[in-house]
Motif scaffolding. Structure first.
Motif, PDB file in Angstrom:
ATOM      1  N   PHE A   1      20.457  61.406  46.433  1.00  0.00           N
ATOM      2  CA  PHE A   1      19.098  61.141  45.952  1.00  0.00           C
ATOM      3  C   PHE A   1      19.035  60.697  44.500  1.00  0.00           C
ATOM      4  O   PHE A   1      19.761  61.196  43.643  1.00  0.00           O
TER       5      PHE A   1
ATOM      6  N   ASP B   1      29.749  60.395  35.705  1.00  0.00           N
ATOM      7  CA  ASP B   1      31.106  60.436  36.248  1.00  0.00           C
ATOM      8  C   ASP B   1      32.069  60.427  35.063  1.00  0.00           C
ATOM      9  O   ASP B   1      31.679  60.014  33.965  1.00  0.00           O
TER      10      ASP B   1
ATOM     11  N   TYR C   1      19.420  62.136  38.811  1.00  0.00           N
ATOM     12  CA  TYR C   1      20.154  62.360  40.048  1.00  0.00           C
ATOM     13  C   TYR C   1      19.875  63.790  40.533  1.00  0.00           C
ATOM     14  O   TYR C   1      19.798  64.721  39.733  1.00  0.00           O
TER      15      TYR C   1
ATOM     16  N   ILE D   1      29.143  56.841  34.397  1.00  0.00           N
ATOM     17  CA  ILE D   1      27.713  57.092  34.567  1.00  0.00           C
ATOM     18  C   ILE D   1      27.597  58.332  35.462  1.00  0.00           C
ATOM     19  O   ILE D   1      27.819  58.250  36.683  1.00  0.00           O
TER      20      ILE D   1
HETATM   21  N1  SAM Z   1      28.620  56.816  38.886  1.00  0.00           N
HETATM   22  C1  SAM Z   1      27.670  56.846  39.975  1.00  0.00           C
HETATM   23  C2  SAM Z   1      26.696  55.682  39.816  1.00  0.00           C
HETATM   24  O1  SAM Z   1      27.064  54.679  39.242  1.00  0.00           O
HETATM   25  O2  SAM Z   1      25.583  55.776  40.322  1.00  0.00           O
HETATM   26  C3  SAM Z   1      26.965  58.179  40.064  1.00  0.00           C
HETATM   27  C4  SAM Z   1      27.893  59.311  40.324  1.00  0.00           C
HETATM   28  S1  SAM Z   1      27.116  60.851  40.458  1.00  0.00           S
HETATM   29  C5  SAM Z   1      28.533  61.907  40.520  1.00  0.00           C
HETATM   30  C6  SAM Z   1      26.592  60.915  42.126  1.00  0.00           C
HETATM   31  C7  SAM Z   1      25.074  60.976  42.260  1.00  0.00           C
HETATM   32  O3  SAM Z   1      24.523  59.656  42.169  1.00  0.00           O
HETATM   33  C8  SAM Z   1      24.609  61.494  43.607  1.00  0.00           C
HETATM   34  O4  SAM Z   1      24.565  62.909  43.647  1.00  0.00           O
HETATM   35  C9  SAM Z   1      23.222  60.890  43.717  1.00  0.00           C
HETATM   36  O5  SAM Z   1      22.286  61.609  42.955  1.00  0.00           O
HETATM   37  C10 SAM Z   1      23.460  59.519  43.071  1.00  0.00           C
HETATM   38  N2  SAM Z   1      23.882  58.562  44.117  1.00  0.00           N
HETATM   39  C11 SAM Z   1      25.127  58.068  44.317  1.00  0.00           C
HETATM   40  N3  SAM Z   1      25.125  57.244  45.388  1.00  0.00           N
HETATM   41  C12 SAM Z   1      23.862  57.220  45.860  1.00  0.00           C
HETATM   42  C13 SAM Z   1      23.231  56.570  46.947  1.00  0.00           C
HETATM   43  N4  SAM Z   1      23.914  55.782  47.776  1.00  0.00           N
HETATM   44  N5  SAM Z   1      21.905  56.767  47.129  1.00  0.00           N
HETATM   45  C14 SAM Z   1      21.212  57.574  46.305  1.00  0.00           C
HETATM   46  N6  SAM Z   1      21.763  58.227  45.271  1.00  0.00           N
HETATM   47  C15 SAM Z   1      23.061  58.054  45.054  1.00  0.00           C
END
Ligand code: SAM
Length: 283
Positions: free
Chosen positions: A227, A99, A168, A97
């Protein structure tokens, strides 16, 4: 999975979610699967090694990130063919996701291997569940683009979107991105911005786009961290059955943009500004 079901089946690919901030969100099943997998494919092996150390799990780690996913697939399929179990994790949340992971899952399925989910944290679902916007139908569009023009085009998709949109965004761009949102969708659209989910400074700002933008601009703490941006859908007016794009494209060929937008607004009943922004997004 019932109690007593084996967590490490041979020739099985496990897609294992890990916490998005709060280590308390690691599930017992994730620990069990990672501890017993023959190999753990990780986006960043150093990061995952620290996570595993915290849970006193020893594992054979291998890197699988966006730049080597395709090459890694062959090796991992060979491991599955040899009867090994493979676990995939990303740096945080649910693999595949926004990723790496999709290619490996597709190839493992194509080759006939079992692919098993070990669900857990996912920022998009966590944000959606607490934002206070409708959750029955939603659209997830991953990361917003870095460049302004491309970002505005993405926002323009939601001019007539009836589902809640989830995206995101990074801390570097959150303020400018919300300013773009206001420009394209108008300051009155209801939105929410979920920040630092599951962490100490978890915050959800919600209200009109203009109100949320003002809070983010006024308080630099609101620009720190990770975010998720959520945008309320619009109510679809049933009488408008002519697609805005279908009307605008031919009009734009014959008329200057403002005039084309005005005529399209008369035909479809949408706002002139909406038609004009949408027209710009078509270019
Ligand atoms: N695979 C991950 C998932 O399951 O949500 C997402 C990975 S993506 C590379 C990372 C992005 O997810 C961040 O830049 C942010 O936009 C969002 N994200 C991840 N952790 C977060 C958190 N604790 N609070 C808010 N947004 C988050």
């Amino acid at each position: 999975m019932g109690i007593g079901t084996v967590s490490n089946q041979s020739s099985t690919l496990y897609i294992v979610a890990t916490p998005i901030g709060n280590l308390g969100d690691m599930t017992p099943r994730a620990i069990e699967v990672l501890a017993s997998a023959s190999v753990v494919a990780a986006e960043d092996t150093r990061h995952t090694r620290q996570l595993l150390q915290h849970f006193q799990v020893e594992a054979d780690l291998l890197s699988l990130h966006e730049h080597n996913e395709r090459e890694r697939c062959d090796g991992l399929l060979q491991r599955l063919a040899a009867g090994d179990s493979v676990a995939l994790v990303s740096d945080a949340g649910t693999p595949a996701i926004s990723d790496p992971g999709f290619v490996l899952v597709r190839e493992a399925r194509r080759a006939g291997y079992e692919v098993v989910s070990v669900p857990g944290a996912c920022a998009l679902i966590a944000a959606l569940s607490i934002a206070g916007l409708p959750t029955d139908r939603f659209v997830f569009d991953g990361f917003l683009p870095h460049k302004r023009g491309a970002r505005q085009q993405v926002y323009a998709r939601y001019l007539r979107e009836s589902r809640t949109a989830v995206l995101y965004e990074s801390s570097h761009r959150i303020a400018q991105s919300l300013a773009d949102l206001v420009e394209v969708l108008g300051g009155e659209r209801m939105i929410a911005v979920a920040r630092e989910l599951t962490k100490r400074y978890e915050t959800v700002l919600s209200g009109t786009a203009q109100e949320v933008l003002a809070q983010v601009e006024d308080d630099d703490k609101q620009r720190k961290g990770e975010f998720v941006v959520l945008i309320n859908g619009v109510e679809v007016v049933p009488s408008i059955d002519v697609g805005l794009e279908a009307v605008l494209r031919p009009l734009a060929e014959a008329l200057p943009p403002k005039k084309a937008a005005a005529v399209a607004s008369q035909i479809t009943g949408c706002r002139k500004k909406e038609a004009y922004d949408f027209l710009l997004s078509l270019k």
